[in-house]
Structures are given as C-alpha cells and as structure tokens.
Design a protein around this motif. Structure first.
Motif, PDB file in Angstrom:
ATOM      1  N   MET A 191       6.514  -9.153 -12.180  1.00 45.98           N
ATOM      2  CA  MET A 191       5.650  -8.909 -11.037  1.00 45.98           C
ATOM      3  C   MET A 191       4.318  -8.351 -11.505  1.00 45.98           C
ATOM      4  N   MET A 192       3.266  -8.709 -10.800  1.00 46.56           N
ATOM      5  CA  MET A 192       1.946  -8.111 -11.032  1.00 46.56           C
ATOM      6  C   MET A 192       1.473  -7.510  -9.724  1.00 46.56           C
ATOM      7  N   THR A 193       0.983  -6.279  -9.785  1.00 42.85           N
ATOM      8  CA  THR A 193       0.490  -5.612  -8.579  1.00 42.85           C
ATOM      9  C   THR A 193      -1.026  -5.536  -8.556  1.00 42.85           C
ATOM     10  N   SER A 194      -1.654  -5.928  -9.660  1.00 44.72           N
ATOM     11  CA  SER A 194      -3.106  -5.857  -9.735  1.00 44.72           C
ATOM     12  C   SER A 194      -3.627  -6.889 -10.720  1.00 44.72           C
ATOM     13  N   ARG A 195      -4.934  -7.012 -10.721  1.00 45.63           N
ATOM     14  CA  ARG A 195      -5.617  -7.882 -11.670  1.00 45.63           C
ATOM     15  C   ARG A 195      -6.774  -7.111 -12.279  1.00 45.63           C
ATOM     16  N   GLY A 226      -6.443  -4.461  -6.854  1.00 38.81           N
ATOM     17  CA  GLY A 226      -5.011  -4.315  -6.665  1.00 38.81           C
ATOM     18  C   GLY A 226      -4.557  -4.725  -5.288  1.00 38.81           C
ATOM     19  N   HIS A 227      -3.297  -5.165  -5.214  1.00 37.27           N
ATOM     20  CA  HIS A 227      -2.672  -5.388  -3.913  1.00 37.27           C
ATOM     21  C   HIS A 227      -2.518  -4.033  -3.227  1.00 37.27           C
ATOM     22  N   SER A 228      -2.421  -4.046  -1.912  1.00 36.17           N
ATOM     23  CA  SER A 228      -2.199  -2.806  -1.167  1.00 36.17           C
ATOM     24  C   SER A 228      -0.796  -2.285  -1.460  1.00 36.17           C
ATOM     25  N   VAL A 229      -0.602  -1.001  -1.214  1.00 37.85           N
ATOM     26  CA  VAL A 229       0.705  -0.380  -1.458  1.00 37.85           C
ATOM     27  C   VAL A 229       1.800  -1.038  -0.620  1.00 37.85           C
ATOM     28  N   PRO A 230       1.611  -1.266   0.687  1.00 40.00           N
ATOM     29  CA  PRO A 230       2.672  -1.933   1.450  1.00 40.00           C
ATOM     30  C   PRO A 230       2.996  -3.321   0.904  1.00 40.00           C
ATOM     31  N   TYR A 231       1.988  -4.085   0.494  1.00 37.54           N
ATOM     32  CA  TYR A 231       2.212  -5.415  -0.077  1.00 37.54           C
ATOM     33  C   TYR A 231       3.095  -5.309  -1.315  1.00 37.54           C
ATOM     34  N   VAL A 232       2.784  -4.350  -2.203  1.00 36.25           N
ATOM     35  CA  VAL A 232       3.534  -4.188  -3.453  1.00 36.25           C
ATOM     36  C   VAL A 232       4.983  -3.819  -3.161  1.00 36.25           C
ATOM     37  N   ARG A 270     -11.290 -11.147  -3.780  1.00 39.45           N
ATOM     38  CA  ARG A 270     -11.394  -9.704  -3.606  1.00 39.45           C
ATOM     39  C   ARG A 270     -10.178  -9.121  -2.896  1.00 39.45           C
ATOM     40  N   LYS A 271      -9.622  -9.835  -1.923  1.00 40.28           N
ATOM     41  CA  LYS A 271      -8.495  -9.327  -1.136  1.00 40.28           C
ATOM     42  C   LYS A 271      -7.222 -10.008  -1.602  1.00 40.28           C
ATOM     43  N   LEU A 272      -6.568  -9.393  -2.584  1.00 39.68           N
ATOM     44  CA  LEU A 272      -5.385 -10.008  -3.181  1.00 39.68           C
ATOM     45  C   LEU A 272      -4.229 -10.156  -2.195  1.00 39.68           C
TER      46      LEU A 272
END
Length: 170
Positions: free
Chosen positions: A38-42, A63-69, A21-23
């Motif tokens: 790159m992938m920012t979400s699943r 999705g990954h969080s915005v700061p992570y991306v 759940r928490k990418l």
C-alpha cells in the motif's frame, strides 16, 4: 500528456502532465486487488541526489487523507488471509501530524494488523515510534545509505552518522 509513444520510427514524449493534487480522487487499488502493498502518499520533501522520487512523483509531498488511508487499510485487510501490510511510501512519517493521525485512526477504528514502512532517521522520535508500535508496526526500514558523514554530505542526505545511530537505538 505524460506518455511516451512510438511513431514515425522513433520514440516521442508527449507534453508533461501536471501531478494530481487530490490523491483521494483515485480509487484505492485495495478496492479491486488483494494486495499486501500500500502507498499512502507520493513524493518526498527532501532532495537526496540519488533518489528517484522526484522523477517518479514530482517535487514535494502529497498524501491521501487520513480517512482514505484507514478505509483502504480496512478494505485491504478484508481481502487478505494474513493481516499484514507493507506501506511503501518514500517516507511515511514525512509529515508527522498526518502520520500520527493515521496511526490514531487505526487505533480508534480497532484495525488490528501488522505492518511495516520506510522512513528517515531524522524524522523519528519517541512519540512517533510509540504511536507506530501501538498501531501495529512490526518493522521499520530506515534510509541509511551510508555510515560515512562525508558520503552522506555528498549525496545531500541531510543526516549524520550520529543521527543514524541515535535512531537505531530508539
């Protein structure tokens, strides 16, 4: 859990593993490898009959969080000789608010690079397209499986040929 293995002369499937759940708990591949991909979400919230996203990622969108991306983008770019990234999410702009925040984060940090992504025709609008372009988007691949309304309906795409034309014109 989540694996397949050979034993006793056959292939066996272990119990299913729940989706993460928490990418952001995953380390970005860009930390270890110089890659333009790159992938920012699943996942994807749509249920088109032909698509393997549900089989691959499970039902729904994560999705990954915005700061992570944005951190991963910067890390990738620091390792690449050509500042270009292909974002290969099933539908990058599935969540408009998140997509706009990613593109604003790119602009705010002054990350300068060219990128491409895949998306659907029914999630595009002038606001998204302008924000994407300002953040460096150079190519946009639209999921256009057919120009026939009958086929689009049969594959449960939930778009029309008219929407395809309108998105392409935008």
């Amino acid at each position: 859990p989540g694996s397949a293995y050979r034993a006793e002369g056959g292939v066996h499937l272990a119990a299913k593993r729940p989706s993460l759940r928490k990418l952001d708990a995953l380390t970005a591949p860009q930390h270890y490898f110089p890659t333009h991909i790159m992938m920012t979400s699943r996942g994807c919230p749509w249920q088109c009959t032909f698509c393997g996203a549900e089989t691959t990622w499970g039902r729904g969108f994560r999705g990954h969080s915005v700061p992570y991306v944005v951190d991963a983008l910067q890390q990738a770019l620091s390792r690449l000789s050509v500042p270009m990234i292909q974002i290969k999410d099933d539908t990058l702009s599935a969540n408009k608010k998140r997509a706009l925040e990613i593109w604003e984060g790119i602009e705010r940090r002054g990350v300068n690079f060219l990128w491409s992504c895949d998306t659907r025709v029914d999630v595009l609008d002038p606001e998204l397209l302008l924000a994407m372009r300002r953040a460096g988007c150079q190519r946009l691949s639209l999921g256009v499986e057919s120009g026939s309304d009958a086929i689009l309906k049969n594959i449960d795409k939930k778009i029309t040929a008219e929407e395809i034309i309108d998105a392409a014109e935008m």
